[in-house]
Design a protein around this motif. Structure first.
Motif, PDB file in Angstrom:
ATOM      1  N   ASN A  21       0.825  -1.229   0.000  1.00  0.00           N
ATOM      2  CA  ASN A  21       0.000   0.000   0.000  1.00  0.00           C
ATOM      3  C   ASN A  21       0.854   1.271   0.000  1.00  0.00           C
ATOM      4  OD1 ASN A  21       1.075  -0.144   2.505  1.00  0.00           O
ATOM      5  ND2 ASN A  21      -0.876  -0.127   3.639  1.00  0.00           N
ATOM      6  N   ASN A  22       2.153   1.130  -0.282  1.00  0.00           N
ATOM      7  CA  ASN A  22       3.025   2.315  -0.318  1.00  0.00           C
ATOM      8  C   ASN A  22       3.048   2.884  -1.742  1.00  0.00           C
ATOM      9  OD1 ASN A  22       5.045   4.190  -0.235  1.00  0.00           O
ATOM     10  ND2 ASN A  22       6.578   2.892   0.728  1.00  0.00           N
ATOM     11  N   ASN A  23       2.241   3.916  -1.966  1.00  0.00           N
ATOM     12  CA  ASN A  23       2.119   4.466  -3.331  1.00  0.00           C
ATOM     13  C   ASN A  23       2.946   5.746  -3.459  1.00  0.00           C
ATOM     14  OD1 ASN A  23       0.284   2.422  -4.110  1.00  0.00           O
ATOM     15  ND2 ASN A  23      -1.283   3.484  -2.913  1.00  0.00           N
ATOM     16  N   PHE A  24       4.249   5.567  -3.307  1.00  0.00           N
ATOM     17  CA  PHE A  24       5.095   6.770  -3.260  1.00  0.00           C
ATOM     18  C   PHE A  24       5.509   7.285  -4.630  1.00  0.00           C
ATOM     19  CE2 PHE A  24       8.013   3.200  -3.278  1.00  0.00           C
ATOM     20  CZ  PHE A  24       9.045   3.611  -4.097  1.00  0.00           C
ATOM     21  N   TYR A  25       5.199   6.543  -5.705  1.00  0.00           N
ATOM     22  CA  TYR A  25       5.626   7.045  -7.017  1.00  0.00           C
ATOM     23  C   TYR A  25       4.420   7.309  -7.903  1.00  0.00           C
ATOM     24  CZ  TYR A  25       5.446   1.965  -7.812  1.00  0.00           C
ATOM     25  OH  TYR A  25       5.072   0.649  -7.844  1.00  0.00           O
ATOM     26  N   ALA A  26       4.654   8.241  -8.834  1.00  0.00           N
ATOM     27  CA  ALA A  26       3.514   8.714  -9.620  1.00  0.00           C
ATOM     28  C   ALA A  26       3.230   7.835 -10.837  1.00  0.00           C
ATOM     29  CB  ALA A  26       3.791  10.153 -10.080  1.00  0.00           C
ATOM     30  N   GLY A  27       4.294   7.395 -11.536  1.00  0.00           N
ATOM     31  CA  GLY A  27       4.096   6.629 -12.779  1.00  0.00           C
ATOM     32  C   GLY A  27       3.893   5.147 -12.514  1.00  0.00           C
ATOM     33  N   THR A  28       4.186   4.336 -13.536  1.00  0.00           N
ATOM     34  CA  THR A  28       4.008   2.892 -13.370  1.00  0.00           C
ATOM     35  C   THR A  28       5.210   2.256 -12.683  1.00  0.00           C
ATOM     36  OG1 THR A  28       4.835   2.680 -15.607  1.00  0.00           O
ATOM     37  CG2 THR A  28       2.441   2.516 -15.325  1.00  0.00           C
ATOM     38  N   ALA A  29       6.362   2.906 -12.787  1.00  0.00           N
ATOM     39  CA  ALA A  29       7.558   2.422 -12.081  1.00  0.00           C
ATOM     40  C   ALA A  29       8.225   3.630 -11.443  1.00  0.00           C
ATOM     41  CB  ALA A  29       8.516   1.753 -13.066  1.00  0.00           C
ATOM     42  N   PRO A  30       8.819   3.465 -10.245  1.00  0.00           N
ATOM     43  CA  PRO A  30       9.392   4.637  -9.569  1.00  0.00           C
ATOM     44  C   PRO A  30      10.609   5.197 -10.299  1.00  0.00           C
ATOM     45  CG  PRO A  30       9.946   2.630  -8.397  1.00  0.00           C
ATOM     46  CD  PRO A  30       9.028   2.230  -9.495  1.00  0.00           C
ATOM     47  N   LEU A  31      10.784   6.501 -10.187  1.00  0.00           N
ATOM     48  CA  LEU A  31      11.985   7.139 -10.722  1.00  0.00           C
ATOM     49  C   LEU A  31      13.048   7.146  -9.628  1.00  0.00           C
ATOM     50  CD1 LEU A  31      10.173  10.241 -12.251  1.00  0.00           C
ATOM     51  CD2 LEU A  31      11.023   8.219 -13.494  1.00  0.00           C
ATOM     52  N   ALA A  32      14.286   7.304 -10.034  1.00  0.00           N
ATOM     53  CA  ALA A  32      15.373   7.317  -9.051  1.00  0.00           C
ATOM     54  C   ALA A  32      15.134   8.388  -7.988  1.00  0.00           C
ATOM     55  CB  ALA A  32      16.699   7.540  -9.760  1.00  0.00           C
ATOM     56  N   GLU A  33      14.646   9.588  -8.404  1.00  0.00           N
ATOM     57  CA  GLU A  33      14.411  10.673  -7.428  1.00  0.00           C
ATOM     58  C   GLU A  33      13.347  10.262  -6.419  1.00  0.00           C
ATOM     59  OE1 GLU A  33      14.994  10.854 -10.970  1.00  0.00           O
ATOM     60  OE2 GLU A  33      13.349  12.308 -11.196  1.00  0.00           O
ATOM     61  N   GLU A  34      12.347   9.521  -6.902  1.00  0.00           N
ATOM     62  CA  GLU A  34      11.281   9.103  -5.980  1.00  0.00           C
ATOM     63  C   GLU A  34      11.804   8.062  -4.986  1.00  0.00           C
ATOM     64  OE1 GLU A  34       7.300   9.630  -8.743  1.00  0.00           O
ATOM     65  OE2 GLU A  34       8.667   7.996  -9.205  1.00  0.00           O
ATOM     66  N   LEU A  35      12.650   7.165  -5.496  1.00  0.00           N
ATOM     67  CA  LEU A  35      13.238   6.143  -4.603  1.00  0.00           C
ATOM     68  C   LEU A  35      14.137   6.794  -3.555  1.00  0.00           C
ATOM     69  CD1 LEU A  35      14.078   3.476  -7.305  1.00  0.00           C
ATOM     70  CD2 LEU A  35      12.573   3.105  -5.359  1.00  0.00           C
ATOM     71  N   ALA A  36      14.825   7.875  -3.964  1.00  0.00           N
ATOM     72  CA  ALA A  36      15.781   8.522  -3.050  1.00  0.00           C
ATOM     73  C   ALA A  36      15.088   9.157  -1.854  1.00  0.00           C
ATOM     74  CB  ALA A  36      16.597   9.557  -3.806  1.00  0.00           C
ATOM     75  N   THR A  37      13.799   9.504  -1.993  1.00  0.00           N
ATOM     76  CA  THR A  37      13.097  10.172  -0.878  1.00  0.00           C
ATOM     77  C   THR A  37      12.665   9.163   0.195  1.00  0.00           C
ATOM     78  OG1 THR A  37      10.941   9.861  -1.896  1.00  0.00           O
ATOM     79  CG2 THR A  37      12.115  11.918  -2.421  1.00  0.00           C
ATOM     80  N   GLN A  38      12.739   7.878  -0.144  1.00  0.00           N
ATOM     81  CA  GLN A  38      12.279   6.833   0.795  1.00  0.00           C
ATOM     82  C   GLN A  38      13.342   6.500   1.841  1.00  0.00           C
ATOM     83  OE1 GLN A  38       9.042   5.094   0.540  1.00  0.00           O
ATOM     84  NE2 GLN A  38       8.868   7.079  -0.457  1.00  0.00           N
ATOM     85  N   THR A  39      12.901   5.964   2.970  1.00  0.00           N
ATOM     86  CA  THR A  39      13.844   5.422   3.955  1.00  0.00           C
ATOM     87  C   THR A  39      14.248   4.033   3.462  1.00  0.00           C
ATOM     88  OG1 THR A  39      12.821   6.592   5.767  1.00  0.00           O
ATOM     89  CG2 THR A  39      14.091   4.628   6.348  1.00  0.00           C
ATOM     90  N   TRP A  40      15.547   3.787   3.382  1.00  0.00           N
ATOM     91  CA  TRP A  40      16.033   2.485   2.898  1.00  0.00           C
ATOM     92  C   TRP A  40      16.427   1.622   4.090  1.00  0.00           C
ATOM     93  CZ3 TRP A  40      16.721   0.666  -2.241  1.00  0.00           C
ATOM     94  CH2 TRP A  40      16.246   1.545  -3.206  1.00  0.00           C
ATOM     95  N   LEU A  41      15.921   0.422   4.111  1.00  0.00           N
ATOM     96  CA  LEU A  41      16.217  -0.503   5.204  1.00  0.00           C
ATOM     97  C   LEU A  41      17.253  -1.502   4.703  1.00  0.00           C
ATOM     98  CD1 LEU A  41      12.525  -1.152   6.351  1.00  0.00           C
ATOM     99  CD2 LEU A  41      14.071   0.708   6.991  1.00  0.00           C
ATOM    100  N   LEU A  42      18.448  -1.439   5.259  1.00  0.00           N
ATOM    101  CA  LEU A  42      19.545  -2.265   4.750  1.00  0.00           C
ATOM    102  C   LEU A  42      20.119  -3.160   5.829  1.00  0.00           C
ATOM    103  CD1 LEU A  42      21.491   0.375   2.595  1.00  0.00           C
ATOM    104  CD2 LEU A  42      19.581  -1.075   1.917  1.00  0.00           C
ATOM    105  N   ARG A  43      20.670  -4.276   5.401  1.00  0.00           N
ATOM    106  CA  ARG A  43      21.352  -5.179   6.339  1.00  0.00           C
ATOM    107  C   ARG A  43      22.683  -4.569   6.788  1.00  0.00           C
ATOM    108  NH1 ARG A  43      21.141 -10.586   5.590  1.00  0.00           N
ATOM    109  NH2 ARG A  43      22.882 -10.668   7.060  1.00  0.00           N
ATOM    110  N   GLU A  44      23.331  -5.230   7.735  1.00  0.00           N
ATOM    111  CA  GLU A  44      24.572  -4.720   8.306  1.00  0.00           C
ATOM    112  C   GLU A  44      25.753  -4.877   7.341  1.00  0.00           C
ATOM    113  OE1 GLU A  44      23.185  -7.564   8.909  1.00  0.00           O
ATOM    114  OE2 GLU A  44      24.753  -9.084   8.880  1.00  0.00           O
TER     115      GLU A  44
END
Ligand SMILES: O=S([O-])[O-]
Length: 329
Positions: free
Chosen positions: A205-228
């Motif tokens: 249910n996370n609709n953070f991007y406007a088009g059919t696939a996210p743009l790099a700028e849209e991905l950059a605004t998200q919090t990224w959860l990464l392993r150690e």
């Protein structure tokens, strides 16, 4: 009788005679004691602690202490200096530590040779695997391995790729499976055997991007959860961010795949994981794949073991099982 033919125990006993049999038993007992004492000593030095050494060896702390005391009595020298927080080797202890590593290596080699000569699909193997492979694919390999070789027992450690390499190098695991690129080295054999694909995921249910696939700028605004750091998953995520030319403003580091998936589902952020790890969630629609257009990132799973002239039968059989099943992963 050919030199390595063993017909049965009685015949062998007759051939070597009861005295030599007794001597062989006594020798074996001594070697085993030696083996345990040296193992305890090496572990205490590596872990810098009696209690951690005991835990790693699955024996009690008094047993470790007894092993060390017995070694010190034998050398008539103190081998360790016990501080409040750490344990250090004395000069004599330093020598014993380095020689003990060599002896244990030779001892393992001897066991390997005996395994080979005796043959038979019996024995045991310690497998150390990184999280993606270990938790999501290895169970299927283990089931197949158990069905094919029911008399071989196994112990499995799930740790990150760097720790897998360390365990194999330190003889704590016979074979390791990693999800990171690693060039072979003088004493380590690295065999890539299966491919993996990593994908970008978000809560469904996370609709953070406007088009059919996210743009790099849209991905950059998200919090990224990464392993150690040290995990193959972290390395591949960093590669994905680089390929996508994204510098996220917010990164959170989480120590397991499970907590990353749950946190993505909970709406904490997005992540990059192997598609193996999220198959269930994608089919249940609790997570969705949000790869930007044209994004594709693969990597290899490799198995690793110490390079040796004689490989144990169990390592060969397990490696065979991995490569044999690779096409089906
Ligand atoms: O467990 S991993 O991602 O090396």
């Amino acid at each position: 009788m050919p030199p390595f033919a063993v017909s049965n125990d009685d015949a062998a006993r007759q051939e070597v005679g009861p005295q030599r049999c007794h001597a062989a038993r006594t020798f074996r007992k001594r070697v085993m004691n030696l083996d345990h004492r040296l193992l305890s000593f090496v572990k205490v030095v590596q872990e810098q602690s009696f209690s951690r050494a005991a835990a790693a060896l699955h024996i009690t702390q008094p047993a470790v202490t007894q092993h060390i005391q017995s070694l010190e009595a034998e050398f008539d020298a103190s081998l360790l200096e016990r501080g409040k927080r750490s344990v250090n080797t004395t000069k004599a202890g330093e020598i014993v530590f380095h020689e003990a590593l060599r002896i244990l290596e030779h001892y393992n080699e001897m066991k390997r040779l005996v395994d080979e000569v005796l043959g038979g699909d019996t024995g045991s193997i310690v497998v150390s695997a990184s999280y993606t492979f270990g938790e999501y694919i290895l169970p299927y390999v283990l089931r197949q391995f158990q069905q094919s070789y029911p008399k071989i027992s196994f112990v499995v450690n799930i740790v990150n790729s760097d720790e897998v390499v360390r365990q194999v190098r330190n003889h704590e695991a016979d074979i390791g499976i990693i999800e990171t690129d690693l060039a072979g080295s003088e004493n380590l054999t690295v065999v890539p055997f299966a491919r993996d694909e990593v994908i970008v995921i978000a809560a469904s249910n996370n609709n953070f991007y406007a088009g059919t696939a996210p743009l790099a700028e849209e991905l950059a605004t998200q919090t990224w959860l990464l392993r150690e750091e040290g995990s193959g998953t972290r390395r591949v995520a960093e590669k994905a961010l680089k390929d996508l030319a994204i510098s996220p403003t917010h990164i959170l580091e989480l120590g397991s795949i499970q907590i990353i998936k749950q946190s993505v589902e909970a709406g904490l952020g997005i992540s990059v994981l192997s598609n193996w790890t999220v198959r269930k969630e994608l089919s249940l629609n609790t997570l969705k794949q949000v790869n930007p257009q044209g994004f594709s990132l693969g990597r290899s799973f490799s198995y690793i073991h110490l390079t040796a002239e004689w490989q144990t039968k169990t390592i060969k059989l397990f490696a065979g099982c991995l490569t044999g099943m690779a096409g089906r992963f």
